[in-house]
Motif scaffolding. Sequence first.
Motif, PDB file in Angstrom:
ATOM      1  N   GLU A 135      62.985  76.980  44.356  1.00 38.00           N
ATOM      2  CA  GLU A 135      62.773  76.671  43.097  1.00 38.00           C
ATOM      3  C   GLU A 135      62.481  77.926  42.149  1.00 38.00           C
ATOM      4  O   GLU A 135      62.429  77.743  41.165  1.00 38.00           O
ATOM      5  CB  GLU A 135      62.243  75.225  42.729  1.00 38.00           C
ATOM      6  N   ILE A 136      60.962  78.419  42.561  1.00 36.41           N
ATOM      7  CA  ILE A 136      60.517  79.408  42.067  1.00 36.41           C
ATOM      8  C   ILE A 136      61.263  80.544  41.903  1.00 36.41           C
ATOM      9  O   ILE A 136      61.576  81.221  40.993  1.00 36.41           O
ATOM     10  CB  ILE A 136      59.846  80.248  42.710  1.00 36.41           C
ATOM     11  N   VAL A 137      63.011  80.788  42.871  1.00 37.92           N
ATOM     12  CA  VAL A 137      63.754  82.281  42.396  1.00 37.92           C
ATOM     13  C   VAL A 137      64.497  81.323  41.765  1.00 37.92           C
ATOM     14  O   VAL A 137      65.251  82.122  41.073  1.00 37.92           O
ATOM     15  CB  VAL A 137      64.481  81.864  43.985  1.00 37.92           C
ATOM     16  N   GLN A 138      64.767  79.906  41.798  1.00 41.02           N
ATOM     17  CA  GLN A 138      65.636  79.549  40.808  1.00 41.02           C
ATOM     18  C   GLN A 138      64.865  79.519  38.773  1.00 41.02           C
ATOM     19  O   GLN A 138      65.611  78.581  38.275  1.00 41.02           O
ATOM     20  CB  GLN A 138      66.541  78.550  40.881  1.00 41.02           C
ATOM     21  N   SER A 139      63.900  79.651  39.010  1.00 39.39           N
ATOM     22  CA  SER A 139      62.517  79.337  37.887  1.00 39.39           C
ATOM     23  C   SER A 139      63.622  80.747  36.486  1.00 39.39           C
ATOM     24  O   SER A 139      63.986  80.662  36.526  1.00 39.39           O
ATOM     25  CB  SER A 139      61.540  79.452  38.138  1.00 39.39           C
ATOM     26  N   LYS A 140      63.577  79.632  35.119  1.00 35.81           N
ATOM     27  CA  LYS A 140      63.744  80.571  34.137  1.00 35.81           C
ATOM     28  C   LYS A 140      62.246  80.859  33.699  1.00 35.81           C
ATOM     29  O   LYS A 140      62.431  81.899  32.496  1.00 35.81           O
ATOM     30  CB  LYS A 140      64.376  79.882  33.831  1.00 35.81           C
ATOM     31  N   ASN A 141      61.431  81.446  34.010  1.00 35.74           N
ATOM     32  CA  ASN A 141      60.761  81.905  33.975  1.00 35.74           C
ATOM     33  C   ASN A 141      60.322  83.187  33.744  1.00 35.74           C
ATOM     34  O   ASN A 141      59.150  83.487  32.717  1.00 35.74           O
ATOM     35  CB  ASN A 141      59.017  81.192  34.105  1.00 35.74           C
ATOM     36  N   HIS A 142      61.544  84.150  34.135  1.00 41.33           N
ATOM     37  CA  HIS A 142      60.687  85.384  34.766  1.00 41.33           C
ATOM     38  C   HIS A 142      62.490  86.033  33.999  1.00 41.33           C
ATOM     39  O   HIS A 142      63.129  85.549  33.673  1.00 41.33           O
ATOM     40  CB  HIS A 142      61.044  86.081  36.353  1.00 41.33           C
ATOM     41  N   SER A 143      61.434  87.340  33.429  1.00 42.19           N
ATOM     42  CA  SER A 143      62.719  88.534  33.177  1.00 42.19           C
ATOM     43  C   SER A 143      63.217  89.330  33.811  1.00 42.19           C
ATOM     44  O   SER A 143      64.694  89.981  33.503  1.00 42.19           O
ATOM     45  CB  SER A 143      62.735  88.401  31.731  1.00 42.19           C
ATOM     46  N   GLU A 144      62.059  89.678  34.646  1.00 42.33           N
ATOM     47  CA  GLU A 144      62.790  91.009  35.445  1.00 42.33           C
ATOM     48  C   GLU A 144      62.055  91.162  36.984  1.00 42.33           C
ATOM     49  O   GLU A 144      61.388  89.998  37.609  1.00 42.33           O
ATOM     50  CB  GLU A 144      62.013  92.292  34.718  1.00 42.33           C
ATOM     51  N   VAL A 145      62.922  91.239  37.764  1.00 43.71           N
ATOM     52  CA  VAL A 145      62.203  91.582  39.973  1.00 43.71           C
ATOM     53  C   VAL A 145      62.378  93.343  39.988  1.00 43.71           C
ATOM     54  O   VAL A 145      63.270  94.320  39.211  1.00 43.71           O
ATOM     55  CB  VAL A 145      63.569  90.992  40.064  1.00 43.71           C
ATOM     56  N   GLY A 146      61.354  93.559  40.535  1.00 45.74           N
ATOM     57  CA  GLY A 146      61.085  94.270  41.589  1.00 45.74           C
ATOM     58  C   GLY A 146      61.567  94.425  43.067  1.00 45.74           C
ATOM     59  O   GLY A 146      60.326  93.871  43.150  1.00 45.74           O
ATOM     60  N   ALA A 147      62.294  94.572  43.615  1.00 42.26           N
ATOM     61  CA  ALA A 147      62.138  94.674  45.211  1.00 42.26           C
ATOM     62  C   ALA A 147      61.541  95.993  46.190  1.00 42.26           C
ATOM     63  O   ALA A 147      62.264  97.247  45.676  1.00 42.26           O
ATOM     64  CB  ALA A 147      63.080  93.661  45.848  1.00 42.26           C
ATOM     65  N   ALA A 148      60.663  95.312  47.260  1.00 44.57           N
ATOM     66  CA  ALA A 148      60.672  96.871  48.124  1.00 44.57           C
ATOM     67  C   ALA A 148      60.982  96.675  49.592  1.00 44.57           C
ATOM     68  O   ALA A 148      61.082  95.476  49.701  1.00 44.57           O
ATOM     69  CB  ALA A 148      59.188  97.400  47.752  1.00 44.57           C
ATOM     70  N   VAL A 149      61.544  97.180  50.519  1.00 50.46           N
ATOM     71  CA  VAL A 149      61.161  97.089  51.740  1.00 50.46           C
ATOM     72  C   VAL A 149      61.038  98.321  52.697  1.00 50.46           C
ATOM     73  O   VAL A 149      61.156  99.343  52.361  1.00 50.46           O
ATOM     74  CB  VAL A 149      63.323  96.716  52.215  1.00 50.46           C
ATOM     75  N   SER A 150      59.697  98.243  53.383  1.00 50.71           N
ATOM     76  CA  SER A 150      59.236  98.511  53.806  1.00 50.71           C
ATOM     77  C   SER A 150      58.998  98.689  55.755  1.00 50.71           C
ATOM     78  O   SER A 150      57.993  97.489  55.944  1.00 50.71           O
ATOM     79  CB  SER A 150      57.868  99.477  53.884  1.00 50.71           C
ATOM     80  N   GLY A 151      59.064  99.682  56.704  1.00 50.67           N
ATOM     81  CA  GLY A 151      58.565  99.687  58.096  1.00 50.67           C
ATOM     82  C   GLY A 151      56.971 100.049  58.573  1.00 50.67           C
ATOM     83  O   GLY A 151      57.214 100.893  57.065  1.00 50.67           O
ATOM     84  N   SER A 152      56.571 100.324  59.046  1.00 51.82           N
ATOM     85  CA  SER A 152      55.254 100.844  59.174  1.00 51.82           C
ATOM     86  C   SER A 152      55.779 101.875  60.876  1.00 51.82           C
ATOM     87  O   SER A 152      55.984 101.690  62.105  1.00 51.82           O
ATOM     88  CB  SER A 152      54.665 100.029  59.680  1.00 51.82           C
ATOM     89  N   ASP A 153      55.435 103.135  60.006  1.00 52.04           N
ATOM     90  CA  ASP A 153      55.382 103.860  61.844  1.00 52.04           C
ATOM     91  C   ASP A 153      56.659 103.848  62.687  1.00 52.04           C
ATOM     92  O   ASP A 153      56.814 103.976  63.374  1.00 52.04           O
ATOM     93  CB  ASP A 153      54.394 103.306  62.547  1.00 52.04           C
ATOM     94  N   GLY A 154      57.222 104.795  61.514  1.00 49.12           N
ATOM     95  CA  GLY A 154      58.175 104.538  61.912  1.00 49.12           C
ATOM     96  C   GLY A 154      59.900 103.376  62.717  1.00 49.12           C
ATOM     97  O   GLY A 154      60.391 103.183  63.186  1.00 49.12           O
ATOM     98  N   GLY A 155      59.254 102.509  62.614  1.00 51.80           N
ATOM     99  CA  GLY A 155      59.755 101.357  63.186  1.00 51.80           C
ATOM    100  C   GLY A 155      58.817  99.957  62.291  1.00 51.80           C
ATOM    101  O   GLY A 155      58.567  99.907  61.152  1.00 51.80           O
ATOM    102  N   GLY A 156      58.874  98.553  63.770  1.00 55.18           N
ATOM    103  CA  GLY A 156      58.145  97.458  62.766  1.00 55.18           C
ATOM    104  C   GLY A 156      56.725  97.522  62.849  1.00 55.18           C
ATOM    105  O   GLY A 156      56.017  98.513  63.460  1.00 55.18           O
ATOM    106  N   PRO A 157      56.046  96.607  62.256  1.00 51.95           N
ATOM    107  CA  PRO A 157      56.911  95.408  61.356  1.00 51.95           C
ATOM    108  C   PRO A 157      57.440  96.030  60.120  1.00 51.95           C
ATOM    109  O   PRO A 157      56.939  96.798  59.804  1.00 51.95           O
ATOM    110  CB  PRO A 157      55.434  94.382  61.100  1.00 51.95           C
ATOM    111  N   TYR A 158      58.325  95.246  59.743  1.00 54.65           N
ATOM    112  CA  TYR A 158      58.611  95.033  58.702  1.00 54.65           C
ATOM    113  C   TYR A 158      58.406  93.633  57.636  1.00 54.65           C
ATOM    114  O   TYR A 158      58.094  93.278  57.645  1.00 54.65           O
ATOM    115  CB  TYR A 158      60.984  95.482  59.045  1.00 54.65           C
TER     116      TYR A 158
END
Length: 223
Positions: A135-158
């Motif tokens: 429901e939230i992903v498909q909501s019409k309330n938003h106009s922009e998005v920013g995503a990030a991905v990162s591990g820790s200390d050369g590995g997991g957790p992610y």
Amino acid sequence: MANFMWTPVLCILFISASSSALQNKVTNNPADELVSSINTNRTASKSSSLYSNPGLACLALQYIKAYKGDCSSVGGTNAKRPADSEFTESFAPNCGVEVSTLSLITGRLLACQSKYVEPNVAFSDILMKNARSVEIVQSKNHSEVGAAVSGSDGGGPYFWCVLFSNGKSNNSFVLEGNVTKISRPGCFSGANDECSSAVALFRSFRLWSIGVTGLIIALAYAL
């Protein structure tokens, strides 16, 4: 002072939505791929795609870094989150985002697990766990998005983090001098950054685990 505020939080698994166009090409960058999955899901449900804002995405990476690799703080009884003041005092300056252009954050996605998975799997299997998430992903309330991905200390957790806003693409989360500050470790969307070395690092450690194999902790921020 910027019109910058957070909406109430509901813990379970977190996500949000928006409406605009993804302007940057999808590169060899897991964060870009995550945004692509979000927009594919939205357009399939007749919602408009979201503008991929690099300034907002850089803030998402700073949000991850605030956890300092502590997956246990992402959900459950010990759940924590960065103070709102960190966005103006730390996150924005670290990203070179003009504080006066910070806009309303209308939703957040945050997940952490011990093993790295491909972005499309992270989206479908980790961040889209329940009907509220959809429901939230498909909501019409938003106009922009920013995503990030990162591990820790050369590995997991992610960590996987997505921030959503209803700001205007030309004047929200504006980068000083229109220059994106690339930060490692980690990748963020909208920066036209291949982030190939980071991807290779993630994948080389994808079998590494901490404690309980396959541990998945996620937060759901409802609006």
